[in-house]
Structures are given as structure tokens and as C-alpha cells.
Design a protein around this motif. Sequence first.
Motif, PDB file in Angstrom:
ATOM      1  N   SER A  27     -52.589  -9.320 -12.238  1.00  0.00           N
ATOM      2  CA  SER A  27     -51.642  -8.314 -11.750  1.00  0.00           C
ATOM      3  C   SER A  27     -50.984  -8.766 -10.449  1.00  0.00           C
ATOM      4  O   SER A  27     -49.783  -8.563 -10.242  1.00  0.00           O
ATOM      5  CB  SER A  27     -52.350  -6.978 -11.547  1.00  0.00           C
ATOM      6  N   LEU A  28     -51.765  -9.388  -9.570  1.00  0.00           N
ATOM      7  CA  LEU A  28     -51.208  -9.888  -8.319  1.00  0.00           C
ATOM      8  C   LEU A  28     -50.216 -11.024  -8.579  1.00  0.00           C
ATOM      9  O   LEU A  28     -49.186 -11.136  -7.897  1.00  0.00           O
ATOM     10  CB  LEU A  28     -52.330 -10.362  -7.392  1.00  0.00           C
ATOM     11  N   LEU A  29     -50.525 -11.858  -9.572  1.00  0.00           N
ATOM     12  CA  LEU A  29     -49.605 -12.942  -9.916  1.00  0.00           C
ATOM     13  C   LEU A  29     -48.299 -12.395 -10.496  1.00  0.00           C
ATOM     14  O   LEU A  29     -47.215 -12.947 -10.262  1.00  0.00           O
ATOM     15  CB  LEU A  29     -50.264 -13.889 -10.925  1.00  0.00           C
ATOM     16  N   GLY A  30     -48.395 -11.314 -11.255  1.00  0.00           N
ATOM     17  CA  GLY A  30     -47.202 -10.738 -11.866  1.00  0.00           C
ATOM     18  C   GLY A  30     -46.453  -9.778 -10.971  1.00  0.00           C
ATOM     19  O   GLY A  30     -45.339  -9.361 -11.316  1.00  0.00           O
ATOM     20  N   LEU A  31     -47.028  -9.415  -9.805  1.00  0.00           N
ATOM     21  CA  LEU A  31     -46.392  -8.446  -8.917  1.00  0.00           C
ATOM     22  C   LEU A  31     -45.033  -8.899  -8.392  1.00  0.00           C
ATOM     23  O   LEU A  31     -44.080  -8.106  -8.412  1.00  0.00           O
ATOM     24  CB  LEU A  31     -47.333  -8.131  -7.746  1.00  0.00           C
ATOM     25  N   PRO A  32     -44.878 -10.161  -7.923  1.00  0.00           N
ATOM     26  CA  PRO A  32     -43.540 -10.570  -7.453  1.00  0.00           C
ATOM     27  C   PRO A  32     -42.476 -10.453  -8.548  1.00  0.00           C
ATOM     28  O   PRO A  32     -41.345 -10.028  -8.269  1.00  0.00           O
ATOM     29  CB  PRO A  32     -43.752 -12.025  -7.030  1.00  0.00           C
ATOM     30  N   CYS A  33     -42.820 -10.819  -9.764  1.00  0.00           N
ATOM     31  CA  CYS A  33     -41.858 -10.709 -10.860  1.00  0.00           C
ATOM     32  C   CYS A  33     -41.513  -9.246 -11.136  1.00  0.00           C
ATOM     33  O   CYS A  33     -40.356  -8.909 -11.380  1.00  0.00           O
ATOM     34  CB  CYS A  33     -42.435 -11.366 -12.114  1.00  0.00           C
ATOM     35  N   PHE A  34     -42.527  -8.379 -11.074  1.00  0.00           N
ATOM     36  CA  PHE A  34     -42.290  -6.954 -11.282  1.00  0.00           C
ATOM     37  C   PHE A  34     -41.372  -6.382 -10.216  1.00  0.00           C
ATOM     38  O   PHE A  34     -40.449  -5.619 -10.518  1.00  0.00           O
ATOM     39  CB  PHE A  34     -43.623  -6.203 -11.271  1.00  0.00           C
ATOM     40  N   VAL A  35     -41.595  -6.770  -8.949  1.00  0.00           N
ATOM     41  CA  VAL A  35     -40.754  -6.293  -7.844  1.00  0.00           C
ATOM     42  C   VAL A  35     -39.332  -6.810  -8.013  1.00  0.00           C
ATOM     43  O   VAL A  35     -38.356  -6.086  -7.768  1.00  0.00           O
ATOM     44  CB  VAL A  35     -41.353  -6.725  -6.492  1.00  0.00           C
ATOM     45  N   PHE A  62     -37.725  -7.599 -10.819  1.00  0.00           N
ATOM     46  CA  PHE A  62     -37.053  -6.837 -11.870  1.00  0.00           C
ATOM     47  C   PHE A  62     -36.737  -5.420 -11.407  1.00  0.00           C
ATOM     48  O   PHE A  62     -35.691  -4.861 -11.745  1.00  0.00           O
ATOM     49  CB  PHE A  62     -37.925  -6.787 -13.136  1.00  0.00           C
ATOM     50  N   LEU A  63     -37.620  -4.834 -10.632  1.00  0.00           N
ATOM     51  CA  LEU A  63     -37.399  -3.481 -10.152  1.00  0.00           C
ATOM     52  C   LEU A  63     -36.189  -3.408  -9.235  1.00  0.00           C
ATOM     53  O   LEU A  63     -35.367  -2.472  -9.337  1.00  0.00           O
ATOM     54  CB  LEU A  63     -38.649  -2.984  -9.419  1.00  0.00           C
ATOM     55  N   PHE A  77     -33.653  -5.855  -8.802  1.00  0.00           N
ATOM     56  CA  PHE A  77     -32.406  -6.469  -9.236  1.00  0.00           C
ATOM     57  C   PHE A  77     -32.015  -6.137 -10.677  1.00  0.00           C
ATOM     58  O   PHE A  77     -30.902  -6.480 -11.085  1.00  0.00           O
ATOM     59  CB  PHE A  77     -32.492  -7.993  -9.078  1.00  0.00           C
ATOM     60  N   SER A  78     -32.893  -5.510 -11.431  1.00  0.00           N
ATOM     61  CA  SER A  78     -32.565  -5.160 -12.814  1.00  0.00           C
ATOM     62  C   SER A  78     -32.545  -3.654 -13.053  1.00  0.00           C
ATOM     63  O   SER A  78     -31.635  -3.149 -13.723  1.00  0.00           O
ATOM     64  CB  SER A  78     -33.553  -5.830 -13.784  1.00  0.00           C
ATOM     65  N   TYR A  79     -33.532  -2.943 -12.510  1.00  0.00           N
ATOM     66  CA  TYR A  79     -33.630  -1.517 -12.794  1.00  0.00           C
ATOM     67  C   TYR A  79     -32.940  -0.652 -11.741  1.00  0.00           C
ATOM     68  O   TYR A  79     -32.309   0.355 -12.079  1.00  0.00           O
ATOM     69  CB  TYR A  79     -35.097  -1.103 -12.932  1.00  0.00           C
ATOM     70  N   GLN A  80     -33.045  -1.019 -10.482  1.00  0.00           N
ATOM     71  CA  GLN A  80     -32.388  -0.232  -9.448  1.00  0.00           C
ATOM     72  C   GLN A  80     -30.864  -0.206  -9.619  1.00  0.00           C
ATOM     73  O   GLN A  80     -30.244   0.862  -9.499  1.00  0.00           O
ATOM     74  CB  GLN A  80     -32.758  -0.774  -8.065  1.00  0.00           C
ATOM     75  N   PRO A  81     -30.205  -1.340  -9.932  1.00  0.00           N
ATOM     76  CA  PRO A  81     -28.745  -1.283 -10.120  1.00  0.00           C
ATOM     77  C   PRO A  81     -28.311  -0.439 -11.314  1.00  0.00           C
ATOM     78  O   PRO A  81     -27.125  -0.093 -11.410  1.00  0.00           O
ATOM     79  CB  PRO A  81     -28.363  -2.761 -10.335  1.00  0.00           C
ATOM     80  N   MET A  82     -29.238  -0.101 -12.222  1.00  0.00           N
ATOM     81  CA  MET A  82     -28.868   0.703 -13.381  1.00  0.00           C
ATOM     82  C   MET A  82     -28.417   2.104 -12.996  1.00  0.00           C
ATOM     83  O   MET A  82     -27.792   2.803 -13.807  1.00  0.00           O
ATOM     84  CB  MET A  82     -30.039   0.780 -14.367  1.00  0.00           C
ATOM     85  N   PHE A  83     -28.696   2.497 -11.764  1.00  0.00           N
ATOM     86  CA  PHE A  83     -28.191   3.776 -11.276  1.00  0.00           C
ATOM     87  C   PHE A  83     -26.668   3.810 -11.314  1.00  0.00           C
ATOM     88  O   PHE A  83     -26.051   4.859 -11.538  1.00  0.00           O
ATOM     89  CB  PHE A  83     -28.696   4.021  -9.845  1.00  0.00           C
ATOM     90  N   GLY A  84     -26.048   2.644 -11.126  1.00  0.00           N
ATOM     91  CA  GLY A  84     -24.593   2.574 -11.123  1.00  0.00           C
ATOM     92  C   GLY A  84     -23.963   2.783 -12.483  1.00  0.00           C
ATOM     93  O   GLY A  84     -22.727   2.831 -12.598  1.00  0.00           O
TER      94      GLY A  84
END
Length: 324
Positions: A28-36, A38-39, A41-48
Motif C-alpha cells: 500500500s505504501l508503494l502504491g500510495l504515490p501512484c494513487f495520489v 491519479f487523485l 491529476f486524473s480525478y480532481q480535474p474531472m470537476f471541470g
Amino acid sequence: MKTEQIEVNKIRKSKHKKRWTRDDTELSLLGLPCFVWFLLFSYQPMFGIIIAFKTFKIAPGHGFLYSLMGSDWAGLRNFRFFVQSNAFGMLLRNTVLYNIVFIVLGAVIPVVLAIVISQIYNKRAGKVYQTMMFFPHFMSWVVVSYFVYAFLSPDKGLINGIIRAFGGQTVQWYSEAKYWPYILVFMQVWKTIGYSMVVYLASITGIDQSLYEAAVIDGASKWQQAKYITLPSIKSVVVMMFILNVGRIFYSDFGLFYQVTQHIPNSLYTTVSTFDTYIFNAIRTNAPIGQTAAASFFQSIACCVTILLANFIVSKVDSDSAII
């Protein structure tokens, strides 16, 4: 008997019970940077996305979010304007047909080249061929466009120089639309073939070599080895790449269509324009941003439907090759 049944049920429950282990924490710690990533640069801009459903107007003295939330709702008017525009049919035709050709050639040619290179006995020569084919993948379309212009320049282009040397007439390449479907297909295959070939070549190297040794003992030819061993072994990778490419059938490589054609002159507009070049040109003009966002959102919806449909069809034919 009841006691034994109770013990069996307890054992089954304990097996199915999920426990958080130290390995789970480390992974989980190894995958945390990738999750952040995506959160952010991929999901937050979807608000637009809601811009596509609004008549966006800038409120003087206020920021973007205030202007966005204060703009009137347009419903589906922006989408209706895009679909009913005169350019929609032409853009849809160009984008889909070019991508169909790219997908077919991008599946056949790299697989054939990967099989051929895997059969080369001299490994050093195989590495050289692989590197030479992979090199164009690292070149940007901006650089490639200058090389193309050096070949196709009406005045000092290499191809026109050869034509004049043989007594022919100079060809105005950037004014003749009939040549560009072939030019664009050639450039796309030339630039992407190396990357796809490496993917398939990596799959081929993972095949158990004892299968080929047994085939040689049985007298199988190279063609029979490729047909009955190599192709079935890499089938899942080929299908996966096919599904992923189909998922982008409504997108186009902007650099290929815009840079290589020298910013799409008017003489080539109906031949090389795609959804991506249309959106870019709309952003550069005074077109309402809501209509531009609707065009881009339409691409995303269409590609999502396409990839799910392709995966569904593959799952019905061969469930083991589906990616979802």
C-alpha cells in the motif's frame, strides 16, 4: 457428525476471512504515490466536466470557480450544437477510419516483426534491429514534422528533387489532399511500430523454449512453429493491446495530424482534420468554452462505451482474453 460439520464450517470461514498483513502495508505504501498522482491529476480535474453543461461566462472581478458556478446551465445544448454542426460527420469519419487502419496495421506488422526478430540466431543483430525500430518512438512529432517537410517541401524537398531529376513535374504535397491518407498512415506506423514490437517480443521471449525444441524434433517448419506455438502463446497480449487501442478510437494523435501537415492548411482540412484538431482550433478562436468542453467530453464518453463494448465482445468469444 454435527460437531465435525461445525469444525469444517469454522475452517472454511477462517480461510475466507481477510486479514491485513505486513505485506499489505508495504504494498500500500508503494502504491500510495501512484494513487495520489491519479487523485490529483486524473480525478480532481474531472470537476471541470460541468463546463460542458454550462454557458460559461467570466464574472468580472471574480475567479474561475465563482464564474463557473455562477454561469447558467445549458443542459445538453453544447452537445447538440457539436453533433449537429456541419463538421461533425467529417470529423467522425476521419477520426474513426484513420484509427481503424492504425489499429489493424498496429496489430499485424509489429507481431510479424517480433516473430521475425525472435528467430534471428545472431542476438547482436537482433538487438540492433530492435533498437533501430524503437528509436522513432522517442522522437516528438515536432521534430518528425521537420524531417517530413525536408522530404515534401515544394521547392527544395528531396522527393521533388528526385522527381525533377527524372523529368517529372513538381508535386505540391501540402496542397494535394489525395496523398495525405497514405503519408499519415506511413508516419504513424513508422513511429509506433517499434514500441508495439518490443511489447510482443517480450511476450515471445517468455515462451517455454522446450515447446520449440519439441516442434523441431517433430519436423515443424518456422511457419508451423509461429502458427501453433508463438501466436497462441501471445494471443492474450495481442487481444489486450487491441482492446486498449479500440478504447482510443475516437481520439487521434494531435502531433501527427497537426504538426506533420504543417498546421492543417485549408487544402487539407477535410482530409486530415480530427476531433482533437477541431478542439484545438476551437480553443484558439473565440468559440464558447462550453461547446469545446462538450466536444472533448463526447470523445471520452464514446471511447468509454467503445472499450467496454470491445471487452464485452471479447469476453463472449474468449473470456480468458478479456481485461475486465
